[in-house]
Each structure stands twice: as C-alpha cells, then as structure tokens.
Design a protein around this motif. Structure first.
Motif, PDB file in Angstrom:
ATOM      1  N   CYS A   1      31.147  47.265  18.196  1.00 54.01           N
ATOM      2  CA  CYS A   1      30.889  47.679  19.571  1.00 54.01           C
ATOM      3  C   CYS A   1      32.104  47.441  20.477  1.00 54.01           C
ATOM      4  O   CYS A   1      32.425  48.279  21.320  1.00 54.01           O
TER       5      CYS A   1
ATOM      6  N   HIS B   1      29.693  55.716  15.098  1.00 47.93           N
ATOM      7  CA  HIS B   1      29.152  54.494  15.693  1.00 47.93           C
ATOM      8  C   HIS B   1      28.148  54.832  16.793  1.00 47.93           C
ATOM      9  O   HIS B   1      27.067  54.258  16.866  1.00 47.93           O
TER      10      HIS B   1
ATOM     11  N   CYS C   1      24.410  53.420  17.372  1.00 52.80           N
ATOM     12  CA  CYS C   1      24.366  52.271  18.283  1.00 52.80           C
ATOM     13  C   CYS C   1      23.872  52.716  19.652  1.00 52.80           C
ATOM     14  O   CYS C   1      24.563  53.446  20.378  1.00 52.80           O
TER      15      CYS C   1
ATOM     16  N   CYS D   1      25.988  51.415  22.786  1.00 53.02           N
ATOM     17  CA  CYS D   1      27.233  52.138  23.045  1.00 53.02           C
ATOM     18  C   CYS D   1      26.942  53.567  23.499  1.00 53.02           C
ATOM     19  O   CYS D   1      27.699  54.128  24.293  1.00 53.02           O
TER      20      CYS D   1
END
Ligand SMILES: [Zn+2]
Length: 173
Positions: free
Chosen positions: A14, A40, A44, A47
């Motif tokens: 992150c 990602h 996530c 994020c």
C-alpha cells in the motif's frame, strides 16, 4: 491513513502504491510499476478509495476555469510588502565601507593578535634597548625595529578608525 495490508498480491504494498498514485493518474508512471499498481488497486479497497479521491481532485483541478490575474496584480503584491520595515533596514544595507577598510583587506598575519602584540613587544624592547644603550636616535637597526614593530597594530587601528569615519558619514547622509 489506513496502511493495513488488505492486498494479497505481494508485488506491491500500500505504501508504494500511495507514493506512485499521483504519477499513475498523470500517466507518467513506468509501465511495469503502473501495471503492478493497477493490479494492487483491483484487490485493495483502501488504495482504491484513495485512487478515486485523488482522481476526483485532479478532475476538479482540471475543470477549474482559467483565472486571469487582475491587471494591477503586481502592484497589489508590492503594496502588501511592508515598505516601512524595508526602509528601516536601509541603513544596514548601506553600511558598506571601501574594500581597503574591510577587515579582510589586511592579511590575516597582520590582523592576528599575536602578530600585533609581538610587534608592539619588539617595538618596546627596541626602544628600551635604545634607551638602555643610550644610543643616538637614528643609528643602527633598533629605530627601524621600533617602527616596524608597531606597523601591524597601527595598520589595524588606522583601518578601524577609517571604517568608523566612513560609517559615520553614511549614517549622516
Ligand atoms: Zn493498498
């Protein structure tokens, strides 16, 4: 800032995702990193939220109408400068003396306290010697020593006086 790792993909954490987010949105991020970030973001939530927030902000900035600076913009800025204080400092700015009156103009050797003291010492000793030996004033090397000895001290003092005179004149004008 929720930095907890909700991401199963170990290729990006992150922290580095957040660091690169702005470049990612600008499209200036290196391809490989960009792909990692994309992956990602898919996994996530934290994020993703940050991504959307930034993206929204960028869009907002992009959509701001061009703002034309007012015609007298420069004048307003200048007017807000504290002119009185600027004026008050004028004396400090002007306190400049000619180069030959700057302390550094004299070699450090001459300025050094040791040289000056030693010189004066030599002068006094030479003078005492002359008196003790009852020599006529202008004979031998001793008178020369008397004069030479006080030169460093004299130079420094004369320079100091000169500096004071110049500064005094400046503050009067
Ligand atoms: Zn993340």
């Amino acid at each position: 800032m929720g930095r907890k790792e909700t991401n199963p993909n170990p290729s990006m954490k992150c922290g580095s995702c957040r660091d690169d987010l702005q470049e990612y949105l600008d499209g200036t991020l290196e391809k490989k990193t960009s792909l990692q970030l994309f992956l990602h973001l898919r996994e996530c939530v934290d994020c993703q939220v940050e991504h959307d927030r930034l993206e929204g902000m960028f869009q907002l900035l992009d959509n701001l109408p061009d703002y034309q600076a007012p015609a007298n913009f420069d004048e307003k800025i200048l007017a807000s400068v504290n002119y009185q204080r600027y004026r008050a400092m004028e004396k400090i700015r002007r306190e400049r003396v000619p180069v030959y009156l700057e302390k550094e103009f004299l070699p450090a050797m001459v300025r050094s306290r040791v040289t000056r003291l030693a010189g004066v010492g030599v002068s006094i000793l030479s003078l005492l010697g002359m008196v003790a030996m009852d020599l006529p004033i202008l004979s031998g090397f001793l008178p020369l020593m008397v004069v030479a000895g006080v030169v460093p001290e004299l130079l420094v003092r004369i320079q100091g006086i000169g500096r004071r005179v110049v500064l005094a004149q400046q503050s009067e004008s």
